[in-house]
Design a protein around this motif. Structure first.
Motif, mmCIF file in Angstrom:
data_model
loop_
_atom_site.group_PDB
_atom_site.id
_atom_site.type_symbol
_atom_site.label_atom_id
_atom_site.label_comp_id
_atom_site.label_asym_id
_atom_site.label_seq_id
_atom_site.Cartn_x
_atom_site.Cartn_y
_atom_site.Cartn_z
ATOM 1 N N THR A 40 0.811 -1.206 0.000
ATOM 2 C CA THR A 40 0.000 0.000 0.000
ATOM 3 C C THR A 40 0.852 1.267 0.000
ATOM 4 N N GLY A 41 0.226 2.372 -0.357
ATOM 5 C CA GLY A 41 0.856 3.669 -0.207
ATOM 6 C C GLY A 41 0.656 4.252 1.180
ATOM 7 N N LYS A 42 -0.193 3.637 1.972
ATOM 8 C CA LYS A 42 -0.462 4.137 3.324
ATOM 9 C C LYS A 42 0.757 3.954 4.222
ATOM 10 N N GLY B 7 -5.223 18.981 7.563
ATOM 11 C CA GLY B 7 -5.514 19.545 8.866
ATOM 12 C C GLY B 7 -4.301 19.603 9.775
ATOM 13 N N THR B 8 -4.530 20.076 10.987
ATOM 14 C CA THR B 8 -3.436 20.309 11.926
ATOM 15 C C THR B 8 -2.790 19.014 12.411
ATOM 16 N N VAL B 9 -3.583 18.021 12.730
ATOM 17 C CA VAL B 9 -3.040 16.765 13.268
ATOM 18 C C VAL B 9 -2.427 15.911 12.156
ATOM 19 N N ASP B 10 -3.079 15.869 10.996
ATOM 20 C CA ASP B 10 -2.571 15.175 9.808
ATOM 21 C C ASP B 10 -2.215 13.718 10.084
ATOM 22 N N THR B 11 -3.236 12.913 10.334
ATOM 23 C CA THR B 11 -2.989 11.488 10.565
ATOM 24 C C THR B 11 -2.512 10.762 9.310
ATOM 25 N N THR B 12 -2.694 11.354 8.133
ATOM 26 C CA THR B 12 -2.188 10.732 6.902
ATOM 27 C C THR B 12 -0.668 10.628 6.931
ATOM 28 N N GLU C 117 8.385 8.802 3.194
ATOM 29 C CA GLU C 117 7.806 9.697 2.199
ATOM 30 C C GLU C 117 6.737 10.535 2.878
ATOM 31 N N LEU C 118 6.149 11.458 2.122
ATOM 32 C CA LEU C 118 5.024 12.237 2.628
ATOM 33 C C LEU C 118 3.946 12.302 1.569
ATOM 34 N N ALA C 119 2.710 12.474 2.018
ATOM 35 C CA ALA C 119 1.572 12.519 1.109
ATOM 36 C C ALA C 119 0.894 13.877 1.185
ATOM 37 N N VAL C 120 0.303 14.262 0.065
ATOM 38 C CA VAL C 120 -0.406 15.533 -0.056
ATOM 39 C C VAL C 120 -1.791 15.229 -0.614
ATOM 40 N N SER C 121 -2.784 15.972 -0.193
ATOM 41 C CA SER C 121 -4.154 15.748 -0.633
ATOM 42 C C SER C 121 -4.267 15.751 -2.151
ATOM 43 N N ILE C 122 -5.126 14.915 -2.664
ATOM 44 C CA ILE C 122 -5.365 14.819 -4.106
ATOM 45 C C ILE C 122 -5.926 16.122 -4.661
#
Length: 224
Positions: free
Chosen positions: A39-41, A99-104, A111-116
């Protein structure tokens, strides 16, 4: 013994509402072979899914950046460079979007993820300046070290398991699954897959989401 499986999660083990299809639990809990969540998660998500299904924790997370199996944990990628790129992206007006907590991103290791919904052009421009790649999974943009792929992660997992990577059956739905399809012996793209995944897969299924995945599992083992 059934062949080992390499399974994407989002779009592959889920419903069209992006929730885990409840049939996953029965289908995979009794599978007579290794099951790898690819997964990418971030790392905790597939580990938790394995735990609740009741199968061994064999995980390829963060698009190959994290591989865990057979009591071995391996990391690949440059998280500091990814963090610097995201900081520059935000400084130029980009928004991560979680958001502030950013559980993603809270538990990401490589790596890091950014909203689609983020500014894709700006993100790719900034990532290139840091010699990073951006992968569009259809659910998020992942900023990662070039060469870190699910396919490389699957080769590592095969090594840990002591099996030929070509013995794997891989199922997925997006461009981050293409490298996994290239090394697995059999590969399937569910009907909701993007064009890159469909082009890389041996077979494009007629059914979407877990309906497609389940059709493959049942073709291998009619008792599923």
């Amino acid at each position: 013994m059934a062949p080992p499986l390499a399974l994407d999660i989002d779009g592959t083990l889920t419903t069209s509402e992006h929730t885990i299809d409840p049939r996953v639990f029965d289908a995979l809990s009794g599978w007579d072979g290794p099951v790898v969540m690819a997964t990418g998660k971030s790392f905790p998500y597939p580990v938790a899914l394995c735990h609740f299904i009741g199968i061994e924790e064999r995980v390829i997370a963060e698009n190959g950046g994290v591989v865990y199996g057979e009591d071995t944990l391996r990391f690949t990628g440059d998280p500091d460079r990814a963090a610097a790129a995201i900081e520059a992206f935000v400084d130029r007006g980009g928004a991560v979007g979680y958001g502030t907590v950013d559980t993603t991103n809270r538990w990401r290791e490589t790596e890091l993820a950014v909203s689609i919904d983020a500014d894709e052009a700006l993100l790719r421009e900034v990532a290139a300046e840091f010699d990073l790649s951006v992968v569009d999974t259809g659910y998020a943009f992942h900023v990662k070290t070039p060469g870190v792929e699910k396919g490389v992660g699957l080769e590592t997992m095969a090594e840990l398991l002591g099996v030929d990577v070509a013995s794997f059956v891989a199922i997925g739905d997006s461009e981050n699954d293409a490298s996994m399809f290239e090394v697995a012996g059999e590969s399937y793209a569910v009907a909701n897959a993007d064009d890159r995944a469909k082009a890389a897969a041996d077979t494009v299924l007629g059914e979407s989401y877990f309906d497609g995945t389940l059709s493959v599992l049942r073709s291998i083992d009619s008792s599923v």
